[in-house]
Design a protein around this motif. Structure first.
Motif, mmCIF file in Angstrom:
data_model
loop_
_atom_site.group_PDB
_atom_site.id
_atom_site.type_symbol
_atom_site.label_atom_id
_atom_site.label_comp_id
_atom_site.label_asym_id
_atom_site.label_seq_id
_atom_site.Cartn_x
_atom_site.Cartn_y
_atom_site.Cartn_z
ATOM 1 N N UNK A 235 0.717 -1.186 -0.094
ATOM 2 C CA UNK A 235 0.034 -0.021 -0.009
ATOM 3 C C UNK A 235 0.944 1.341 0.233
ATOM 4 N N UNK A 236 1.932 0.991 0.600
ATOM 5 C CA UNK A 236 3.007 2.062 0.679
ATOM 6 C C UNK A 236 3.362 2.636 -0.740
ATOM 7 N N UNK A 237 3.528 1.833 -1.730
ATOM 8 C CA UNK A 237 4.164 2.128 -2.944
ATOM 9 C C UNK A 237 2.780 2.387 -3.796
ATOM 10 N N UNK A 238 1.824 2.132 -3.499
ATOM 11 C CA UNK A 238 0.513 2.525 -4.159
ATOM 12 C C UNK A 238 0.279 3.957 -3.833
ATOM 13 N N UNK A 239 0.260 4.225 -2.621
ATOM 14 C CA UNK A 239 0.296 5.748 -2.300
ATOM 15 C C UNK A 239 1.267 6.482 -2.866
ATOM 16 N N UNK A 240 2.301 6.142 -3.110
ATOM 17 C CA UNK A 240 3.590 6.859 -3.720
ATOM 18 C C UNK A 240 3.288 7.019 -5.308
ATOM 19 N N UNK A 241 2.567 5.816 -5.812
ATOM 20 C CA UNK A 241 2.141 6.227 -7.136
ATOM 21 C C UNK A 241 1.334 7.251 -7.465
ATOM 22 N N UNK A 242 0.009 7.390 -6.557
ATOM 23 C CA UNK A 242 -0.869 8.360 -6.579
ATOM 24 C C UNK A 242 -0.377 9.593 -6.357
ATOM 25 N N UNK A 243 0.616 9.837 -5.421
ATOM 26 C CA UNK A 243 1.183 11.041 -5.089
ATOM 27 C C UNK A 243 2.029 11.691 -6.328
ATOM 28 N N UNK A 244 2.680 10.669 -7.037
ATOM 29 C CA UNK A 244 3.449 10.991 -8.220
ATOM 30 C C UNK A 244 2.419 11.512 -9.329
ATOM 31 N N UNK A 245 1.392 10.780 -9.447
ATOM 32 C CA UNK A 245 0.622 11.028 -10.620
ATOM 33 C C UNK A 245 -0.033 12.533 -10.332
ATOM 34 N N UNK A 246 -0.556 12.634 -9.207
ATOM 35 C CA UNK A 246 -1.111 14.195 -8.946
ATOM 36 C C UNK A 246 -0.066 15.189 -9.288
ATOM 37 N N UNK A 247 1.012 15.027 -9.118
ATOM 38 C CA UNK A 247 2.165 16.041 -9.600
ATOM 39 C C UNK A 247 2.312 16.147 -10.809
ATOM 40 N N UNK A 248 2.228 14.844 -11.705
ATOM 41 C CA UNK A 248 2.047 15.166 -13.228
ATOM 42 C C UNK A 248 1.017 15.867 -13.477
ATOM 43 N N UNK A 249 -0.214 15.581 -13.014
ATOM 44 C CA UNK A 249 -1.396 16.579 -13.567
ATOM 45 C C UNK A 249 -1.075 17.889 -13.193
ATOM 46 N N UNK A 250 -0.670 18.242 -12.032
ATOM 47 C CA UNK A 250 -0.351 19.677 -11.695
ATOM 48 C C UNK A 250 0.655 20.413 -12.604
ATOM 49 N N UNK A 251 1.417 19.510 -12.953
ATOM 50 C CA UNK A 251 2.818 20.131 -13.724
ATOM 51 C C UNK A 251 2.063 20.739 -15.081
ATOM 52 N N UNK A 252 0.922 20.053 -15.491
ATOM 53 C CA UNK A 252 0.254 20.492 -16.718
ATOM 54 C C UNK A 252 -0.095 22.077 -16.692
ATOM 55 N N UNK A 253 -0.594 22.499 -15.421
ATOM 56 C CA UNK A 253 -0.834 24.005 -15.164
ATOM 57 C C UNK A 253 0.642 24.604 -14.772
ATOM 58 N N UNK A 254 1.297 24.253 -13.826
ATOM 59 C CA UNK A 254 2.249 24.812 -13.508
ATOM 60 C C UNK A 254 3.596 25.268 -14.281
ATOM 61 N N UNK A 255 3.888 24.366 -15.397
ATOM 62 C CA UNK A 255 4.669 24.576 -16.029
ATOM 63 C C UNK A 255 4.594 25.750 -17.161
ATOM 64 N N UNK A 256 3.388 25.674 -17.818
ATOM 65 C CA UNK A 256 2.943 26.685 -18.747
ATOM 66 C C UNK A 256 2.840 28.314 -17.919
ATOM 67 N N UNK A 257 2.427 27.950 -16.684
ATOM 68 C CA UNK A 257 2.346 29.239 -15.976
ATOM 69 C C UNK A 257 3.698 30.033 -15.668
ATOM 70 N N UNK A 258 4.781 29.286 -15.574
ATOM 71 C CA UNK A 258 6.142 29.980 -15.507
ATOM 72 C C UNK A 258 6.510 30.434 -16.746
ATOM 73 N N UNK A 259 6.107 29.474 -17.840
ATOM 74 C CA UNK A 259 6.858 30.091 -19.217
ATOM 75 C C UNK A 259 6.145 31.272 -19.482
#
Length: 352
Positions: A235-259
Motif C-alpha cells: 500500500x505504501x508504494x500504491x500511495x507513492x504512485x498516486x502522489x506522483x500521478x497527482x504531481x504530473x497532473x499539476x505540472x500541466x498547469x504549473x509549467x505553462x504558468x512559469x513560461x
C-alpha cells in the motif's frame, strides 16, 4: 530598452549544460543529507521540524536567487560587450547587463512564488490520499521524499518539451488560453468532492492482483514484499504512485504558468525545483491549516488568468516581455489580499 535586440534565451542548454549539471548535483547532495543523515528513520514530522525545514528551503531559494542575479548580470554584460551595436542609447554594457540581471532575478522570484502558490492545490490532494489510505504519519515523510525525486524527473521532461514548444506563437496563445480557462473554472465552478477510491489507477492496481493485502504494521515501511514466493507492491508504494500521478497532473498547469513569466528554461527549471523541494515540509506545516485559507483558491484562479493573459497577449503588447516588476507586484498583492481576507473571516467566524 528594445527587448527584441536581447536574445530570448541567453542560457542556451548546449552552452550552459555545466551549470545545469552542477545545480542538479547540488540538489542531490541536499536530498542525500535530508534522507541519509537528518531523516534516516521513519518518524512523525512535528510542526517545529516542518517549520525549520520550510525556512531552510526558502533561505536556499533566496540565496540562489541572489547568486543567479549576479550570475545573470555578468553573462548579460558579456553579451552586450560582444554585441556593442545592441546596447541601448545612453547606456553602457554594464548598465544594460545590470538591467537584464535584475529582470532575470525577478523572473526567478515570480516563478518561485507562482509554484509555491500552485503547490497548495497539491497539498489538498496529498491530504485526501493519505486520509483515504489511513497512511501512518511516520511513513508520510518517506512517501513525499521519493515523490519529490519522481517530480524532479518529470518536471525536467515537461520543461524541456515546453522550452521547444514556446518558440511558436500559436503555442503561447494555446497555453495562455488554457491557463485562462483553468482560472475561470476555479473562480466560478464549484469544486466537486474528489473520490480517491474511484481513481482509475487504484481500481486498475486492485484488479491486477499486484497489491499486497498486508496492513501497515505488517509491511513495515517497505515498498515491495514477498508473499508465497511472489513479489507484490505494498500500500505504501500504491500511495507513492498516486502522489506522483497527482504531481504530473499539476505540472500541466504549473509549467505553462512559469513560461508565461519567462522564456528562459534555466529560470523555469531552477524555480520549479526549489518550489518542489520545499513542498514536503510545506505539507507537514500546512496539512491541518490549508482548508482554513479558503480564499487562496480564488487568488490562485486570478493569478492563472493573469499569467494566461500575459502569455497570450500582454507580452506581445510590450514588445516581447511584459514588465516583470509589475507581474511580481500583482501576484504578491493578490496573495496578500486573499490571505488577509481568509484570516479575518476565520477570526470573525463564531466559535461553536
Amino acid at each position: 530598452m528594445p527587448q527584441t535586440l536581447f536574445p530570448t534565451t541567453l542560457f542556451v542548454f548546449s552552452q550552459y549544460w555545466p551549470f545545469y549539471l552542477i545545480f542538479i548535483i547540488f540538489i542531490f547532495v541536499i536530498l542525500f543529507l535530508d534522507l541519509g543523515i537528518f531523516n534516516r528513520k521513519d518518524h512523525v514530522v512535528s510542526v517545529k521540524e516542518a517549520l525549520i525545514w520550510s525556512c531552510v528551503w526558502i533561505i536556499l531559494a533566496i540565496a540562489f536567487n541572489l547568486f543567479f542575479y549576479f550570475y545573470a548580470t555578468g553573462k548579460s554584460t558579456e553579451w552586450y560587450l560582444e554585441h556593442i551595436w545592441a546596447i541601448p542609447k545612453g547606456m553602457t554594457a554594464q548598465t544594460a547587463g545590470a538591467i537584464e540581471g535584475k529582470n532575470s532575478g525577478l523572473e526567478f522570484l515570480a516563478g518561485y512564488i507562482i509554484e509555491k502558490t500552485l503547490a497548495l492545490d497539491n497539498i489538498f490532494v496529498f491530504v485526501m490520499i493519505f486520509k483515504y489510505f489511513e497512511t501512518p504519519l511516520k511513513y508520510q515523510h518517506k512517501i513525499l521524499f521519493f515523490g519529490i525525486l519522481g517530480a524532479l524527473f518529470f518536471r525536467a521532461i515537461f520543461i524541456s518539451i515546453g522550452a521547444e514548444l514556446v518558440e511558436y506563437d500559436w503555442v503561447l496563445i494555446l497555453f495562455g488560453g488554457f491557463l485562462i480557462l483553468t482560472g475561470i473554472k476555479l473562480l466560478f465552478m464549484p469544486e466537486k468532492e474528489k473520490d480517491i477510491g474511484s481513481n482509475f489507477l487504484i481500481r486498475w492496481f486492485r484488479k491486477s492482483g499486484w497489491v499486497s493485502t498486508k496492513n501497515w504494521e505488517e509491511i513495515q515501511g517497505r515498498f515491495f514484499i514477498r508473499e508465497n514466493g511472489k513479489i507484490f507492491i505494498t500500500t505504501l508504494f500504491l500511495v507513492l504512485i498516486l502522489i506522483e500521478f497527482s504531481d504530473i497532473v499539476f505540472a500541466v498547469d504549473s509549467v505553462p504558468a512559469i513560461f508565461a513569466i519567462t522564456r528562459e528554461p534555466l529560470i523555469v527549471f531552477t524555480s520549479n525545483i526549489f518550489a518542489i523541494l520545499g513542498l514536503r515540509s510545506l505539507y507537514f506545516l500546512l496539512a491541518n491549516m490549508v482548508e482554513k485559507f479558503e480564499y487562496l483558491k480564488y487568488g490562485l484562479a486570478v493569478i492563472l488568468v493573469f499569467v494566461g493573459i500575459k502569455m497570450a497577449w500582454l507580452n506581445n503588447l510590450y514588445g516581447g516581455k511584459f514588465p516583470i516588476s509589475i507581474s511580481l507586484a500583482f501576484i504578491f498583492l493578490v496573495l496578500v489580499v486573499c490571505t488577509v481576507v481568509s484570516v479575518v473571516k476565520l477570526r470573525l467566524r463564531p466559535r461553536m
